[in-house]
Design a protein around this motif. Structure first.
Motif, PDB file in Angstrom:
ATOM      1  N   ARG A   1      48.948  61.116  87.743  1.00 22.04           N
ATOM      2  CA  ARG A   1      50.014  60.800  88.691  1.00 22.04           C
ATOM      3  C   ARG A   1      50.838  62.008  89.114  1.00 22.04           C
ATOM      4  O   ARG A   1      51.379  62.037  90.186  1.00 22.04           O
ATOM      5  CB  ARG A   1      50.896  59.737  88.010  1.00 22.04           C
ATOM      6  CG  ARG A   1      51.941  59.006  88.778  1.00 22.04           C
ATOM      7  CD  ARG A   1      51.435  58.295  89.968  1.00 22.04           C
ATOM      8  NE  ARG A   1      51.506  59.171  91.111  1.00 22.04           N
ATOM      9  CZ  ARG A   1      51.112  58.842  92.330  1.00 22.04           C
ATOM     10  NH1 ARG A   1      50.595  57.660  92.556  1.00 22.04           N
ATOM     11  NH2 ARG A   1      51.209  59.685  93.313  1.00 22.04           N
ATOM     12  N   LEU A   2      50.957  63.001  88.238  1.00 23.35           N
ATOM     13  CA  LEU A   2      51.838  64.122  88.554  1.00 23.35           C
ATOM     14  C   LEU A   2      51.029  65.340  88.981  1.00 23.35           C
ATOM     15  O   LEU A   2      49.855  65.474  88.661  1.00 23.35           O
ATOM     16  CB  LEU A   2      52.702  64.476  87.334  1.00 23.35           C
ATOM     17  CG  LEU A   2      53.558  63.342  86.797  1.00 23.35           C
ATOM     18  CD1 LEU A   2      54.212  63.741  85.492  1.00 23.35           C
ATOM     19  CD2 LEU A   2      54.614  62.928  87.818  1.00 23.35           C
TER      20      LEU A   2
ATOM     21  N   LYS B   1      59.362  54.200  93.733  1.00 21.97           N
ATOM     22  CA  LYS B   1      60.269  55.332  93.960  1.00 21.97           C
ATOM     23  C   LYS B   1      61.409  54.929  94.889  1.00 21.97           C
ATOM     24  O   LYS B   1      62.568  55.245  94.643  1.00 21.97           O
ATOM     25  CB  LYS B   1      59.496  56.494  94.582  1.00 21.97           C
ATOM     26  CG  LYS B   1      58.783  57.329  93.577  1.00 21.97           C
ATOM     27  CD  LYS B   1      59.650  58.487  93.154  1.00 21.97           C
ATOM     28  CE  LYS B   1      59.444  58.709  91.676  1.00 21.97           C
ATOM     29  NZ  LYS B   1      59.806  59.954  91.139  1.00 21.97           N
TER      30      LYS B   1
ATOM     31  N   ASP C   1      60.146  57.636  86.763  1.00 26.81           N
ATOM     32  CA  ASP C   1      58.736  57.776  86.418  1.00 26.81           C
ATOM     33  C   ASP C   1      58.365  57.058  85.129  1.00 26.81           C
ATOM     34  O   ASP C   1      57.349  56.389  85.041  1.00 26.81           O
ATOM     35  CB  ASP C   1      58.376  59.264  86.274  1.00 26.81           C
ATOM     36  CG  ASP C   1      57.951  59.851  87.604  1.00 26.81           C
ATOM     37  OD1 ASP C   1      57.988  59.103  88.599  1.00 26.81           O
ATOM     38  OD2 ASP C   1      57.589  61.035  87.639  1.00 26.81           O
ATOM     39  N   PHE C   2      59.228  57.234  84.131  1.00 26.54           N
ATOM     40  CA  PHE C   2      58.886  56.656  82.836  1.00 26.54           C
ATOM     41  C   PHE C   2      58.871  55.134  82.903  1.00 26.54           C
ATOM     42  O   PHE C   2      57.982  54.499  82.347  1.00 26.54           O
ATOM     43  CB  PHE C   2      59.862  57.130  81.762  1.00 26.54           C
ATOM     44  CG  PHE C   2      59.475  56.643  80.396  1.00 26.54           C
ATOM     45  CD1 PHE C   2      58.399  57.220  79.722  1.00 26.54           C
ATOM     46  CD2 PHE C   2      60.156  55.592  79.797  1.00 26.54           C
ATOM     47  CE1 PHE C   2      58.016  56.759  78.477  1.00 26.54           C
ATOM     48  CE2 PHE C   2      59.773  55.131  78.549  1.00 26.54           C
ATOM     49  CZ  PHE C   2      58.702  55.714  77.887  1.00 26.54           C
TER      50      PHE C   2
ATOM     51  N   TYR D   1      53.385  53.357  93.524  1.00 23.65           N
ATOM     52  CA  TYR D   1      54.259  54.412  93.026  1.00 23.65           C
ATOM     53  C   TYR D   1      55.390  54.693  94.020  1.00 23.65           C
ATOM     54  O   TYR D   1      56.554  54.751  93.639  1.00 23.65           O
ATOM     55  CB  TYR D   1      53.426  55.665  92.780  1.00 23.65           C
ATOM     56  CG  TYR D   1      54.197  56.836  92.228  1.00 23.65           C
ATOM     57  CD1 TYR D   1      54.741  56.789  90.946  1.00 23.65           C
ATOM     58  CD2 TYR D   1      54.361  58.004  92.966  1.00 23.65           C
ATOM     59  CE1 TYR D   1      55.432  57.862  90.431  1.00 23.65           C
ATOM     60  CE2 TYR D   1      55.051  59.092  92.460  1.00 23.65           C
ATOM     61  CZ  TYR D   1      55.581  59.016  91.184  1.00 23.65           C
ATOM     62  OH  TYR D   1      56.264  60.083  90.674  1.00 23.65           O
TER      63      TYR D   1
ATOM     64  N   PHE E   1      49.001  59.859  82.067  1.00 19.80           N
ATOM     65  CA  PHE E   1      49.894  59.675  83.214  1.00 19.80           C
ATOM     66  C   PHE E   1      50.124  61.000  83.940  1.00 19.80           C
ATOM     67  O   PHE E   1      50.029  61.071  85.173  1.00 19.80           O
ATOM     68  CB  PHE E   1      51.230  59.082  82.740  1.00 19.80           C
ATOM     69  CG  PHE E   1      52.243  58.932  83.843  1.00 19.80           C
ATOM     70  CD1 PHE E   1      52.083  57.954  84.815  1.00 19.80           C
ATOM     71  CD2 PHE E   1      53.358  59.768  83.909  1.00 19.80           C
ATOM     72  CE1 PHE E   1      53.018  57.809  85.831  1.00 19.80           C
ATOM     73  CE2 PHE E   1      54.285  59.631  84.922  1.00 19.80           C
ATOM     74  CZ  PHE E   1      54.115  58.653  85.889  1.00 19.80           C
ATOM     75  N   ALA E   2      50.378  62.037  83.175  1.00 16.03           N
ATOM     76  CA  ALA E   2      50.603  63.348  83.794  1.00 16.03           C
ATOM     77  C   ALA E   2      49.380  63.778  84.599  1.00 16.03           C
ATOM     78  O   ALA E   2      49.505  64.258  85.722  1.00 16.03           O
ATOM     79  CB  ALA E   2      50.927  64.389  82.724  1.00 16.03           C
TER      80      ALA E   2
END
Lengths: 300, 308
Positions: free
Chosen positions: B118-119, B200, B206-207, B196, B114-115
């Motif tokens: 997505r981040l 938001k 996020d989690f 996403y 995920f990191a």
């Protein structure tokens, strides 16, 4: 579209994997390299008697089984990899050309990938049994006397042949599967064009299939070579942890685990680390060579 | 003129059909031949596991068995006889190790995939390259130091090893996998960004987004990872062989190999039936899982080759 930066949050998500990777992946690379340069490394307390540049490397090269291990590793790689790549490429092409039973064949060819190398290795040992094995029976139909392939006292060349049969057999499944999915992703237009030009099948194979599949063939060949350099479990499965009669099928990885199996013997862990470094450089050399070749040859 | 033309068309068509029949006969014959080569070792394992010693030792191999000649006792003796290795226990050990390492792997993999997908964060590219480079390094480099690490943690007692130490040593180093992180990241990346942003706007954390949206969408990939990882543990040999010092803590492959080593210098035909029975007992669960979840497994494997 990831304009915002989330440094802190991102590292929190990465943290569990990161801790494990630091302890069990990154640190070991550094540490194993360092052990190679330490004199009399004590694996439990980390003590050592000083530094040496080539002492441990010399020790592993001087090991009585080092050169046989290099020879065996190279033979295994340079025989089993080309054989299994070529056979699996043909099987994949044939498999791709049929509709009926394609799924059934695919399933059968995939079986060796999922099954246990120790269990299947034992079955191969039975098939290659000197007195009542299937293989010697088939040879006897051609008037060949029974050969001792795997049991104690077997000649090196016969054990090696039996091992190569098993390793090649074991390596087919993955390659067939990858080649088949590669073939299925080739644009049908190329084949239609070839048909309009009424190109022969072998010509289509050489001029369309192989060039378009070449990135995949290159990828499979390099990963298979690396895999073949690390061959160990298959040998133990078929021949036992002695690696064949008097260790005659010893490989580089075999040396690593033989030494690591007796960690309390002085110099043993250093020997294991040095053998691993030799393997590391063999792999590196191959990877670089392969990248160089594929830059020149592969059609993307 | 037209009659003649028809005739040639008829001839060419016939030729094409004959050619096609010859070709298909060839292809099916050769595929069947190779399929037999793949099946024979498995068939031989099952066949031998049902034989009496005198059948095993027959110089002309017995290729078929009638039902009433089948020696099912080999299975009983391999599994339950007091002097046989404790395969039931090895299977329990293996299931436990597989369950723990698979759950661990899936958690760490989902979070870091995920990191990466997505981040955005500092050193992302660098870290990513570092991980790719690591995949090129032979596993033996890790194994040596990991063996030292678990030994120093006191988990590899050469005498009187404790069960939870053996389990920890066999699972902890395998609770994450760079390969699976990449694999899952690919799937996560295919989830449209709009989802996403919509989440938001709705105030989803996020989690929650990861858990409620990404994970369900990536379910097929996650299942593939679960199966491949669990099967990997079932077939693991090298690492458990190093760190499980008591026979009772063996995983199935190690138990099977010890059995084979123990009978190496005994009259083999007396024991090969039991040995093949044990081999089939540990192969059978894998076959069942494979046939039930074929699609997930084959999809995962054929995709792993495409990344090159």
């Amino acid at each position: 579209m990831l304009e915002e930066r989330h440094d802190f949050k991102a590292w929190i998500y990465l943290l569990p994997a990161l801790i494990l990777l630091i302890v069990f992946t990154f640190y070991p690379i550094v540490n194993t390299f360092m052990i190679v340069f330490m004199v009399d490394y004590d694996f439990l307390y980390g003590d050592y008697a000083g530094w040496t540049l080539t002492g441990n490397i010399e020790a592993v090269i001087g090991h009585r089984q080092f050169w046989p291990a290099i020879r065996n590793t190279i033979i295994i790689a340079f025989v089993s990899v080309p054989m299994s790549v070529i056979i699996s490429l043909f099987i994949a092409v044939w498999l791709n050309s049929i509709k009926k039973l394609q799924g059934t064949f695919q399933t059968i060819f995939f079986l060796p990938y999922v099954t246990n190398a120790i269990a299947v290795g034992l079955a191969f040992a039975v098939i290659f049994n000197r007195d009542y094995g299937l293989f010697n029976y088939l040879l006897s139909l051609f008037g060949i006397d029974p050969i001792n392939w795997v049991a104690p006292g077997a000649e090196w060349r016969f054990s090696m042949i039996a091992l190569l049969v098993f390793i090649t057999w074991n390596g087919l499944a993955f390659k067939i599967m990858v080649f088949l999915s590669g073939l299925q992703s080739i644009d049908k237009q190329y084949y239609d064009a070839a048909r309009i030009d009424s190109a022969s099948r072998s010509r289509v194979f050489r001029k369309i299939t192989v060039p378009l599949l070449s990135p995949m063939i290159a990828f499979i060949t390099i990963t298979s070579f690396i895999g073949a350099f690390k061959e160990y479990t298959a040998i133990v499965g078929m021949f036992g942890e002695q690696m064949g009669h008097r260790g005659q099928l010893m490989t580089i990885v075999g040396l690593v685990y033989e030494a690591l199996g007796e960690p309390y013997t002085a110099g043993s862990v250093s020997l294991a680390a040095s053998a691993a470094i030799v393997l590391f450089f063999m792999t590196l050399l191959l990877t670089v060579f392969n990248m160089w070749v594929s830059k020149k040859r592969v059609h993307y | 003129m037209s009659a003649q033309n028809n005739e040639t068309t008829y001839d060419t068509r016939r030729q094409i059909i004959v050619k096609r029949v010859v070709r298909y006969t060839f292809v099916y014959t050769i595929l069947t031949f190779f399929a037999l080569l793949v099946i024979i070792p498995f068939y031989w394992m099952i066949l031998t596991s049902l034989m009496t010693p005198d059948k095993i030792a027959s110089p002309v191999p017995v290729m078929f068995l009638r039902f009433r000649d089948m020696q099912f006792g080999n299975y009983y003796e391999a599994m339950f006889a007091p002097e046989a290795p404790d395969f039931i226990r090895y299977m329990a050990n293996t299931v436990l190790v597989a369950a723990i390492s698979t759950v661990g792997t899936i958690i760490t993999t989902i979070l870091s995939a995920f990191a990466f997908a997505r981040l955005n964060f500092k050193f992302k590219e660098l870290f990513f390259l570092l991980l790719i480079a690591t995949m090129m390094i032979p596993g033996e480099m890790f194994v040596i130091t990991n063996f030292i690490t678990v030994s120093r943690l006191g988990w590899v007692e050469m005498v009187g090893q404790q069960y939870h130490h053996a389990i920890l040593a066999m699972t902890l180093p395998f609770m994450t996998s760079i390969f699976y992180i990449f694999f899952l990241r690919q799937t996560f990346k295919q989830v449209p960004d709009e989802l996403y942003y919509a989440a938001k706007v709705d105030g989803t954390k996020d989690f929650q987004y990861l858990w409620k949206i990404m994970v369900p969408i990536a379910r097929p990939t996650i299942i593939t990872i679960l199966i491949l990882n669990a099967m990997g543990t079932w077939n693991a040999f090298i690492w458990p062989n190093l760190v499980a010092t008591r026979p009772a803590f063996n995983l199935v492959s190690n138990g099977l190999r010890e059995f084979a080593t123990a009978i190496e210098f005994l009259p083999q035909e007396e024991y090969i039936g039991q040995q093949m029975a044990a081999a089939f007992v540990i192969t059978f669960p894998i076959l069942v899982v494979f046939f039930l979840l074929k699609k997930h497994i084959m999809r995962g494997v054929s995709r792993s080759g495409i990344k090159g």
